[in-house]
Design a protein around this motif. Structure first.
Motif, PDB file in Angstrom:
ATOM      1  N   UNK A  55     -34.609 -17.537  19.947  1.00 55.09           N
ATOM      2  CA  UNK A  55     -34.388 -18.978  19.808  1.00 55.09           C
ATOM      3  C   UNK A  55     -32.903 -19.302  19.708  1.00 55.09           C
ATOM      4  N   UNK A  56     -32.164 -18.517  18.941  1.00 56.63           N
ATOM      5  CA  UNK A  56     -30.715 -18.713  18.810  1.00 56.63           C
ATOM      6  C   UNK A  56     -30.054 -18.607  20.183  1.00 56.63           C
ATOM      7  N   UNK A  57     -30.388 -17.547  20.904  1.00 52.28           N
ATOM      8  CA  UNK A  57     -29.774 -17.333  22.222  1.00 52.28           C
ATOM      9  C   UNK A  57     -30.146 -18.440  23.206  1.00 52.28           C
ATOM     10  N   UNK A  78     -23.378 -16.502  10.882  1.00 54.89           N
ATOM     11  CA  UNK A  78     -23.720 -17.589  11.797  1.00 54.89           C
ATOM     12  C   UNK A  78     -25.207 -17.419  12.080  1.00 54.89           C
ATOM     13  N   UNK A  79     -25.554 -16.559  13.039  1.00 57.53           N
ATOM     14  CA  UNK A  79     -26.959 -16.194  13.257  1.00 57.53           C
ATOM     15  C   UNK A  79     -27.378 -15.322  12.070  1.00 57.53           C
ATOM     16  N   UNK A  80     -28.573 -15.541  11.575  1.00 61.80           N
ATOM     17  CA  UNK A  80     -29.034 -14.776  10.422  1.00 61.80           C
ATOM     18  C   UNK A  80     -29.462 -13.374  10.860  1.00 61.80           C
ATOM     19  N   UNK A 124     -38.807 -21.883  11.190  1.00 61.37           N
ATOM     20  CA  UNK A 124     -39.064 -20.647  10.453  1.00 61.37           C
ATOM     21  C   UNK A 124     -39.451 -19.556  11.449  1.00 61.37           C
ATOM     22  N   UNK A 125     -38.680 -18.481  11.446  1.00 62.83           N
ATOM     23  CA  UNK A 125     -38.956 -17.369  12.360  1.00 62.83           C
ATOM     24  C   UNK A 125     -39.537 -16.192  11.587  1.00 62.83           C
ATOM     25  N   UNK A 126     -40.320 -15.380  12.298  1.00 58.18           N
ATOM     26  CA  UNK A 126     -41.036 -14.279  11.652  1.00 58.18           C
ATOM     27  C   UNK A 126     -40.292 -12.950  11.688  1.00 58.18           C
ATOM     28  N   UNK A 127     -39.365 -12.797  12.633  1.00 59.58           N
ATOM     29  CA  UNK A 127     -38.659 -11.522  12.742  1.00 59.58           C
ATOM     30  C   UNK A 127     -37.331 -11.724  13.472  1.00 59.58           C
ATOM     31  N   UNK A 128     -36.559 -10.650  13.582  1.00 57.94           N
ATOM     32  CA  UNK A 128     -35.246 -10.753  14.215  1.00 57.94           C
ATOM     33  C   UNK A 128     -35.356 -11.069  15.700  1.00 57.94           C
ATOM     34  N   UNK A 129     -36.378 -10.541  16.353  1.00 52.13           N
ATOM     35  CA  UNK A 129     -36.531 -10.812  17.787  1.00 52.13           C
ATOM     36  C   UNK A 129     -36.741 -12.299  18.048  1.00 52.13           C
ATOM     37  N   UNK A 130     -37.584 -12.950  17.256  1.00 49.20           N
ATOM     38  CA  UNK A 130     -37.810 -14.390  17.423  1.00 49.20           C
ATOM     39  C   UNK A 130     -36.546 -15.176  17.057  1.00 49.20           C
TER      40      UNK A 130
END
Length: 159
Positions: free
Chosen positions: A91-93, A146-148, A81-87
């Protein structure tokens, strides 16, 4: 102290490399101990890394260098569970950029074949919206990703 329940993840000789990557990538993660084989075994020799105790986001895991007989599948994944787009992006990258691959709807696979769901809390809230029309719009937006993309999910939720 050994936890009562530990997730055992099978690797083909790369348990220490994977555990080290997870410890460097995810908060509340670390390599706890490395155990070497006391004798030869089907996937290795005496002195090879046999198991690695580690945690991923506080979850106790054991990496077993058991050889190529068993592979990871999407039937098991870590949902983060991520809190924002940066996180979400970081993690995705990290996973995809380290030899992993993208999949659909926030899923990706690391280079060892382990599946991850990088799931923004905003997505979870959107698809659980008490307004079924808003939830459906958010869900349909997610299905094409793909990436949210949190902004796109929130826009779809609002209509």
């Amino acid at each position: 102290m050994i936890p009562k329940n530990t997730i055992c993840l099978w690797y083909d000789g790369a348990a220490l490399e994977a555990a080290t990557f997870y410890a460097e990538t995810f908060s509340d993660s670390r390599v706890v101990a490395v155990h070497r084989a006391p004798g030869d075994y089907p996937a290795g020799k005496q002195g090879d890394v046999l198991t690695v105790e580690f945690t991923v986001l506080g979850i106790p895991c054991l990496g077993l260098n058991g050889g190529p007989a068993f592979r990871h599948s999407e039937a098991f994944s870590f949902q983060v569970a991520t809190d924002d787009q940066a996180e979400t992006d970081r993690l995705w990258d990290a996973i995809v950029g380290n030899g992993g691959e993208e999949s659909a709807c926030g899923w990706c696979r690391d280079k060892w074949g382990l599946s991850w769901q990088i799931t923004p809390r905003a997505l979870t809230a959107a698809i659980a919206d008490p307004d079924p029309t808003a939830a459906k719009r958010a869900f349909e937006a997610m299905m094409g990703m793909r990436r949210i993309d949190i902004a796109a999910i929130e826009a779809a939720r609002r209509g």
